[in-house]
Design a protein around this motif. Structure first.
Motif, PDB file in Angstrom:
ATOM      1  N   MET A  39      68.998  29.553  85.176  1.00  0.00           N
ATOM      2  CA  MET A  39      69.245  30.925  85.591  1.00  0.00           C
ATOM      3  C   MET A  39      68.548  31.123  86.921  1.00  0.00           C
ATOM      4  O   MET A  39      67.707  30.328  87.320  1.00  0.00           O
ATOM      5  N   ALA A  40      68.916  32.187  87.613  1.00  0.00           N
ATOM      6  CA  ALA A  40      68.319  32.463  88.920  1.00  0.00           C
ATOM      7  C   ALA A  40      67.692  33.850  88.906  1.00  0.00           C
ATOM      8  O   ALA A  40      68.253  34.794  88.353  1.00  0.00           O
ATOM      9  N   ARG A  43      63.304  36.087  94.306  1.00  0.00           N
ATOM     10  CA  ARG A  43      61.935  35.634  94.612  1.00  0.00           C
ATOM     11  C   ARG A  43      60.872  36.697  94.331  1.00  0.00           C
ATOM     12  O   ARG A  43      59.758  36.378  93.956  1.00  0.00           O
ATOM     13  N   GLY A  44      61.220  37.966  94.519  1.00  0.00           N
ATOM     14  CA  GLY A  44      60.262  39.049  94.316  1.00  0.00           C
ATOM     15  C   GLY A  44      60.205  39.571  92.893  1.00  0.00           C
ATOM     16  O   GLY A  44      59.507  40.545  92.613  1.00  0.00           O
ATOM     17  N   SER A  45      60.915  38.936  91.978  1.00  0.00           N
ATOM     18  CA  SER A  45      60.984  39.388  90.596  1.00  0.00           C
ATOM     19  C   SER A  45      59.620  39.328  89.908  1.00  0.00           C
ATOM     20  O   SER A  45      58.932  38.305  89.949  1.00  0.00           O
ATOM     21  N   ASP A 114      67.372  33.321  98.583  1.00  0.00           N
ATOM     22  CA  ASP A 114      66.431  34.395  98.257  1.00  0.00           C
ATOM     23  C   ASP A 114      66.126  34.451  96.764  1.00  0.00           C
ATOM     24  O   ASP A 114      65.492  35.379  96.273  1.00  0.00           O
ATOM     25  N   HIS A 115      66.577  33.440  96.023  1.00  0.00           N
ATOM     26  CA  HIS A 115      66.316  33.346  94.585  1.00  0.00           C
ATOM     27  C   HIS A 115      65.585  32.048  94.263  1.00  0.00           C
ATOM     28  O   HIS A 115      65.485  31.145  95.092  1.00  0.00           O
ATOM     29  N   VAL A 116      65.098  31.980  93.034  1.00  0.00           N
ATOM     30  CA  VAL A 116      64.507  30.761  92.493  1.00  0.00           C
ATOM     31  C   VAL A 116      65.318  30.405  91.251  1.00  0.00           C
ATOM     32  O   VAL A 116      65.568  31.260  90.395  1.00  0.00           O
ATOM     33  N   ILE A 117      65.738  29.163  91.178  1.00  0.00           N
ATOM     34  CA  ILE A 117      66.492  28.671  90.030  1.00  0.00           C
ATOM     35  C   ILE A 117      65.485  28.181  89.003  1.00  0.00           C
ATOM     36  O   ILE A 117      64.620  27.354  89.308  1.00  0.00           O
TER      37      ILE A 117
END
Length: 160
Positions: A39-40, A43-45, A114-117
């Motif tokens: 899932m992705a 980054r700021g989550s 801009d996401h992390v998997i």
């Protein structure tokens, strides 16, 4: 990407016994051997920071009637679990009534724009006899088998 139908799930973890979660639609199976999912998360989550710390991830694949939970967990806020029935399992929060549950150990985190998997190795998986909640064209819906959609009584054939 709004034209791509996706499952709706609430990703969770437990930190010091307290549940945390957020709605995600970027989720899929990855591998059968070993069983893995991905899932992705942005980054700021806040959830991403907690998953980094706990090393645990729960994926609650929501059922067709759970769009209220999807909206609740999509919002920012401290206590999204206040009105949700849940239990602790595999180091994460399992929501009652979900179409499926996947409890994972985080095996890797990979940068992706801009996401992390988040790669998760499945520790436990269960499915209920419920149609999944889906998201398509910025609206919630559910899966309707094609044979049923050919029936005039099916809501899918009427564009509902």
């Amino acid at each position: 990407m709004a034209r791509v139908c996706t499952p709706v799930c609430v990703a969770t973890t437990l930190d010091r016994g307290r549940p945390h979660g957020t709605t995600v639609s970027a989720f899929t199976s990855l591998s059968m051997s070993p069983p893995m999912v991905l899932m992705a998360l942005d980054r700021g989550s806040d959830l991403l920071a907690l998953i980094r710390r706990t090393g645990r991830l729960g994926l609650n694949i929501l059922a067709g009637g759970q769009s209220d939970l999807a909206l609740c967990f999509a919002r920012k806020g401290a206590d999204k679990f206040a009105d949700a029935e849940w239990s602790a399992e595999s180091g994460a929060a399992r929501l009652a009534g979900a179409a499926a549950w996947v409890g994972c150990a985080v095996s890797d985190l990979i940068d992706g724009g801009d996401h992390v998997i988040v790669l998760g190795t499945v520790l436990r998986a269960e499915a209920a006899d419920a149609a999944p909640l889906t998201y398509h064209a910025r609206t919630f819906g559910t899966h309707c088998p094609n044979a049923d959609c050919l029936n005039a009584a099916c809501a899918c054939s009427r564009g509902v």
